[in-house]
Structure formats: structure tokens, C-alpha cells
Design a protein around this motif. Structure first.
Motif, PDB file in Angstrom:
ATOM      1  N   LEU A 134       2.849  -2.858   8.620  1.00 15.50           N
ATOM      2  CA  LEU A 134       1.341  -2.581   9.238  1.00 15.50           C
ATOM      3  C   LEU A 134      -0.265  -2.146   8.395  1.00 15.50           C
ATOM      4  CD1 LEU A 134       0.529  -3.733  11.673  1.00 15.50           C
ATOM      5  CD2 LEU A 134       0.593  -2.000  12.512  1.00 15.50           C
ATOM      6  N   PHE A 135      -0.913  -3.317   8.219  1.00 14.11           N
ATOM      7  CA  PHE A 135      -2.019  -2.766   7.116  1.00 14.11           C
ATOM      8  C   PHE A 135      -3.048  -3.325   8.150  1.00 14.11           C
ATOM      9  CE2 PHE A 135      -1.812  -7.103   5.854  1.00 14.11           C
ATOM     10  CZ  PHE A 135      -2.719  -7.446   5.275  1.00 14.11           C
ATOM     11  N   ARG A 163      -2.249  -6.395  10.702  1.00  9.15           N
ATOM     12  CA  ARG A 163      -2.170  -7.922   9.829  1.00  9.15           C
ATOM     13  C   ARG A 163      -0.261  -7.258  10.324  1.00  9.15           C
ATOM     14  NH1 ARG A 163      -4.007 -12.217   8.620  1.00  9.15           N
ATOM     15  NH2 ARG A 163      -6.502 -12.133   8.301  1.00  9.15           N
ATOM     16  N   TRP A 164       0.723  -7.948  10.617  1.00  9.93           N
ATOM     17  CA  TRP A 164       2.417  -7.858  10.177  1.00  9.93           C
ATOM     18  C   TRP A 164       2.787  -8.283   9.583  1.00  9.93           C
ATOM     19  CZ3 TRP A 164       4.628  -3.402  12.559  1.00  9.93           C
ATOM     20  CH2 TRP A 164       6.411  -3.645  13.286  1.00  9.93           C
ATOM     21  N   GLN A 165       3.371  -7.804   7.927  1.00  8.18           N
ATOM     22  CA  GLN A 165       3.690  -8.217   7.558  1.00  8.18           C
ATOM     23  C   GLN A 165       5.321  -8.181   7.174  1.00  8.18           C
ATOM     24  OE1 GLN A 165       2.020  -7.093   3.171  1.00  8.18           O
ATOM     25  NE2 GLN A 165       1.443  -8.460   4.371  1.00  8.18           N
ATOM     26  N   ALA A 182       4.934 -12.631   3.630  1.00  5.32           N
ATOM     27  CA  ALA A 182       4.251 -13.445   5.094  1.00  5.32           C
ATOM     28  C   ALA A 182       3.328 -12.598   6.042  1.00  5.32           C
ATOM     29  CB  ALA A 182       5.022 -14.792   5.589  1.00  5.32           C
ATOM     30  N   SER A 183       2.175 -12.678   5.986  1.00  5.99           N
ATOM     31  CA  SER A 183       1.160 -11.430   6.918  1.00  5.99           C
ATOM     32  C   SER A 183       1.115 -12.309   8.446  1.00  5.99           C
ATOM     33  CB  SER A 183       0.673 -10.872   6.664  1.00  5.99           C
ATOM     34  OG  SER A 183      -0.276 -11.783   5.978  1.00  5.99           O
ATOM     35  N   ARG A 184       1.253 -11.929   9.262  1.00  6.41           N
ATOM     36  CA  ARG A 184       0.889 -12.043  11.316  1.00  6.41           C
ATOM     37  C   ARG A 184      -0.067 -11.951  11.637  1.00  6.41           C
ATOM     38  NH1 ARG A 184       5.167 -13.229  15.243  1.00  6.41           N
ATOM     39  NH2 ARG A 184       5.732 -15.144  13.886  1.00  6.41           N
TER      40      ARG A 184
END
Length: 521
Positions: A11-12, A87-89, A489-491
Motif C-alpha cells: 500500500l502506498f 493505491r493497492w498493488q 499492477a496497482s488499484r
């Protein structure tokens, strides 16, 4: 045993400066403390004993209605988190190696020696593909044993070019290790070497016929003899040897030559060919000595000496050598009776009618520049010889309607051709004399005459091998490439946080309205 790779999510925040938005938590807290619930009015008989206790309670700050306060703080915290751009990746899985194998390598007897290497790569997750356009996947059973080529075609006849195909593979599988196993045949390495990434490793397999001799050419210098030119290649280069046989009494005839498969000599049309007895391809024509005539006048005696010396130097490179006839132009009728292949007409006189009639039947005539010419200062480069250059000192104009064969640096024709039936007229816009050009003195005239006079020789299949050192780029070796961070791949979580904030705010409004309703009651 290799340990399994654990892929942990990450998580960033895209906008860490928005952490200051968390100070907004103080706003609902301050409002909650300021807007305390008013006390109830209780009738009492006297205030004497209540004043001191009431003042102490007024100085205390009591947090009441904890659920509503926590809900409001949560709404503000969620909005602040949305401003941070969370962003969750998950890290991308390691790139799978790609093993690309050419069809010739699969059919090579050397392929079983590479099975252990290929099996090791496959255990590491590598994919086996064919080194061909599209790079199709290959079944695991293909790597277990050599695979025959389709239609039993020889590897030397396959015209796939490996340089552009390797560049396409590097573009098709970015950031993935590539392992190439291909044939070493030089026929596949036409063109310039492209820039290839260091992650591409290329291993060459020797040709199946690398150590076997082959029939390069066949000639019949006399009516009762047959000359076979046999070639052999190795890491040091190509060598040729000539074997002399007697011409057989009847045809077709099987020929036995040590190191070569059985050969069959037979007639084809007006000539003869030699081909393997068990195949209908790769026939080698039997050639006769090249018949060359020179017609000249008194002004070209020096030119004739230079041309004769150059032809003698080039003769050993011809399969059957050459037969040279030289006569003054005034005695051209002698040349007309010799059934020439080439005629070098070094004179300003017109071509006699007897010779002119032979051109449509296959005679090729080389005319030099007529007249005194004009002063010229031009350089000629030849496509077939990268380092060959010649300077023109005098020249003439090419006849109209001819096709240029050689041109100078100003794109002016130096040698032009005019086809007539099966023959042709060639027009050289200079002469074989030091006052006209540097051709007689620069040592390139034998090779140039050989390329011109023997231009109709049949093409031979490429049997040379590429040196493995040519796979490396020229210049200093680049440092090993440092692998960059794997692409993940981030969300984006902001839409979800905004939805959560909206739902929490709606819940807060419902609880606040119920509180007011109870207070009014």
C-alpha cells in the motif's frame, strides 16, 4: 532446492503531502466539545448548597455520545485518506524465460546434447517456442528428440533471416530472459547485426554438413575429362580441391567420389548436370571453359596487355578455366568462327556483321570508350566489392537506351548494358589504360572482370558457418544491466474511500437526527 518466492501486497500513497489533512480531525472534536447538551431545569428550594458543586462541574470537559463522535471522526479520516491517493498493488510475478529454438536446431544431431540445458530452463518455468515468425509454443515432447525438417528440406535452403527475427523476439518478450538455439549457417545472418539486449543469450549449433565435403562445381575442359571442384568448411575457413575424372562412355553414369554421396552424371537439354543419385534437387551443371575473344586495333595494344594479364590471373577461379583468343579487328572473321562466350571489342571500328549476328544467340560483347573522350575526375565504387574503388581520369558518354551496371560517385554510368535476345552489349565508358583510369594499376581488375564474365554462373548454396564472436556487438562490452523494479499492477482506492465516506456521512446524519428527536421529546 529453490525457495518459493512470496509476493506481498503493498500500500502506498501518491500524495503523501496530504497527511496534513489529518489535522481536520480536530474540527469535529472541537465542535463536539463546544456544543454540549444543555442541562435539565430542576426546581429546588435553595441554591446555597448547589453553587460550588455546579461551578466545579462546569470546569470539567466531558465527552458524551461516543458513537456519534467516533463516526464523525471516521468520516473526516476517510476523506483525508482519500486526499493521500492510496493505491493497492501486488508485485508482478517474475518474468518467465523464453527458450527459442530454430527448426534446423531441432533437426540437428547436436540437439540431444542440449537437452539437459533446455530441461533445466524448463524446470525454472521457461517456455519453449519455435524461433520463427509468431514464435509459436512447442510441446514438451518436441525437446525430447531431434525433429525432422518439413519436406526433408536442407537447412541451407531455408532463407529465414535471424538478425531481424532476434530483434523481433526482444521486442515481443520485454524484460524476459531469452535463450536462442539456432543453426550456425551463414545463410541466415544476412544484413546488419541489430542492437540486442544483454538479456538475450545466443548459442549456435554447428551445421550437420559442416565437416562433410560438397560438390561446388563441375567442368568439362576437354572432351574426355571431367573436373569436380569439392569444397570443405571448418572453423578456419573454406578450402577447395579439384578431382579429375575420365568422361564416361555412356550416360547416365554413377560417379563415386570419396567423401561425397553417389553422384549421377546425365544430360539435360544441350548440356550436362551432376546431382545426388537419390535426389532431384541441387543439380550442378557441367560447364565448359569460358571462351573469350579480344579484338583490338593499334591504339589499344597497351590495353590488351593489361586485360590479358588480368584474365590470366582470374582463370584459376573459373571451374573449367578459360580459352583466350586475340586477333586484330581487321581479322575479326577468325573470332566469329570460335563460338565465343565473350568478346572484348577494344577498337573504335564497328562490330562486324558476322559477330553482330551472334549476339542474339548468346554472345556478350564488351565495348570500351570510343574516341578521345573527355577529362573526368570521378570515383567508382562497386557493390560486390566493398573496398574496391577506381578513379576515372577520362571517360565517354554511355549510349542512349542502355541500363547502368556500374555508376560513379555522381551517379553517371560507367558500365551499361543493352540486352539483345540471349546475349547483350556492354559499354564501358573508359578504357583499360593508365591514362584513362586506375583499373590497370590498382590490382582490382582480375576480380572485376571475373564478376562480370562469370556473372551467369549458377548460385551455390551457402555452406559457411557464422563465427560465434560475431554475435557479440562491436566495441566495449556494456556493463551488466541492473534489473529495475518489477512493474506492479496497482488499484486506486480513492473511489472506494469516497463511497465509504458518503455512507458513513449518511449514517452520521441518521444518528444525529434521532438524537435531536429524542432531545425534543
Amino acid at each position: 532446492m529453490s525457495s518459493a518466492t512470496i509476493l506481498l501486497p503493498l500500500l502506498f500513497f501518491a500524495n503523501p503531502a496530504a497527511l496534513w489533512a489529518l489535522l481536520g480531525l480536530l474540527v469535529p472534536l472541537a465542535i463536539h466539545l463546544w456544543n454540549r447538551r444543555p442541562g435539565r431545569v430542576v426546581p429546588v428550594g435553595a441554591l446555597r448548597w448547589l453553587t460550588a458543586g455546579a461551578n466545579r462541574r462546569m470546569r470539567r470537559l466531558h465527552l458524551t455520545q461516543w458513537p456519534l463522535l467516533l463516526l464523525r471522526l471516521t468520516v473526516v479520516a476517510v476523506l483525508a485518506a482519500a486526499l493521500l491517493g492510496p493505491r493497492w498493488q501486488r508485485p508482478a510475478r517474475p518474468a518467465r524465460p523464453q527458450v527459442l529454438v530454430s527448426p534446423e536446431a531441432l533437426a540437428s544431431p547436436s540437439w540431444p546434447l542440449l537437452r539437459s540445458t533446455v530441461d533445466s530452463l524448463r524446470r525454472r518455468g521457461a517456455e519453449l517456442r519455435l524461433f520463427a515468425p509468431g514464435f509459436p509454443r512447442l510441446a514438451d515432447s518436441v525437446a525430447s528428440q531431434p525433429q525432422p525438417l518439413a519436406n526433408n528440406s536442407d537447412s541451407s535452403t531455408i532463407t529465414a533471416w535471424f538478425w531481424p527475427l532476434a530483434a523481433e523476439a526482444a521486442d515481443s518478450f520485454p524484460s524476459q530472459p531469452l535463450y536462442l538455439f539456432t543453426s550456425a549457417s551463414l545463410a541466415h545472418f544476412a544484413g546488419s547485426r541489430p542492437a540486442l539486449p544483454p538479456r538475450l543469450r545466443w548459442q549456435l549449433l554447428p551445421l550437420d554438413s559442416a565437416t562433410r565435403p560438397w560438390l561446388q562445381a563441375a567442368a568439362r575442359p576437354t572432351a574426355d575429362s571431367l573436373w569436380l571442384t569439392i569444397g570443405r568448411t571448418d572453423a578456419s575457413g573454406i578450402t577447395f580441391r579439384r578431382r579429375r575424372l575420365a568422361w564416361p562412355q555412356q550416360l547416365p553414369q554413377l560417379l563415386t567420389v570419396p567423401g561425397l554421396p553417389p553422384l549421377q552424371l546425365r544430360a539435360r537439354g544441350a548440356g550436362f548436370v551432376i546431382q545426388p543419385a537419390d535426389s532431384t534437387t541441387a543439380a550442378v551443371p557441367v560447364v565448359r571453359p569460358l571462351r573469350i575473344g579480344i579484338g583490338y586495333d593499334s591504339t589499344r595494344r597497351a590495353d590488351v596487355r593489361y586485360v590479358r594479364a588480368a584474365l590470366r590471373a582470374a582463370a584459376p577461379a573459373l571451374p573449367a578455366g578459360l580459352l583466350l583468343r586475340m586477333h586484330p579487328a581487321a581479322r575479326a572473321e577468325i573470332l566469329a568462327a570460335d563460338s565465343l562466350d565473350w568478346l572484348l571489342w577494344l577498337t573504335d571500328a564497328p562490330l562486324p556483321a558476322a559477330l553482330n549476328r551472334q549476339v542474339p544467340n548468346g554472345l556478350r560483347v564488351l565495348h570500351d570508350a570510343p574516341g578521345p573522350g573527355r577529362t573526368a575526375a570521378a570515383t567508382v565504387a562497386f557493390h560486390d566489392f566493398q573496398d574496391a574503388t577506381t578513379r576515372l581520369l577520362r571517360r565517354s558518354n554511355a549510349p542512349a537506351g542502355t541500363t547502368p551496371c556500374w555508376t560513379d560517385a555522381t551517379n553517371q554510368p560507367v558500365l551499361s548494358e543493352q540486352r539483345r535476345g540471349r546475349g547483350a552489349d556492354f559499354y564501358l565508358c573508359t578504357r583499360f589504360h593508365p591514362q584513362w583510369s586506375t583499373l590497370p594499376d590498382d590490382g582490382q581488375l582480375p576480380a572485376l572482370l571475373l564478376s562480370l564474365l562469370d556473372s551467369v554462373a549458377p548460385a551455390r548454396p551457402e555452406v559457411r558457418s557464422l563465427d560465434a564472436r560475431q554475435l557479440r556487438a562491436s566495441g566495449p562490452t556494456p556493463p551488466p544491466a541492473t534489473p529495475g523494479p518489477a512493474r506492479r499492477a496497482s488499484r486506486d482506492l480513492r473511489p472506494w474511500l469516497a463511497l465509504a465516506a458518503g455512507l458513513l456521512f449518511g449514517l452520521e446524519r441518521v444518528l444525529a437526527s434521532r438524537r435531536l428527536s429524542r432531545a425534543a421529546a
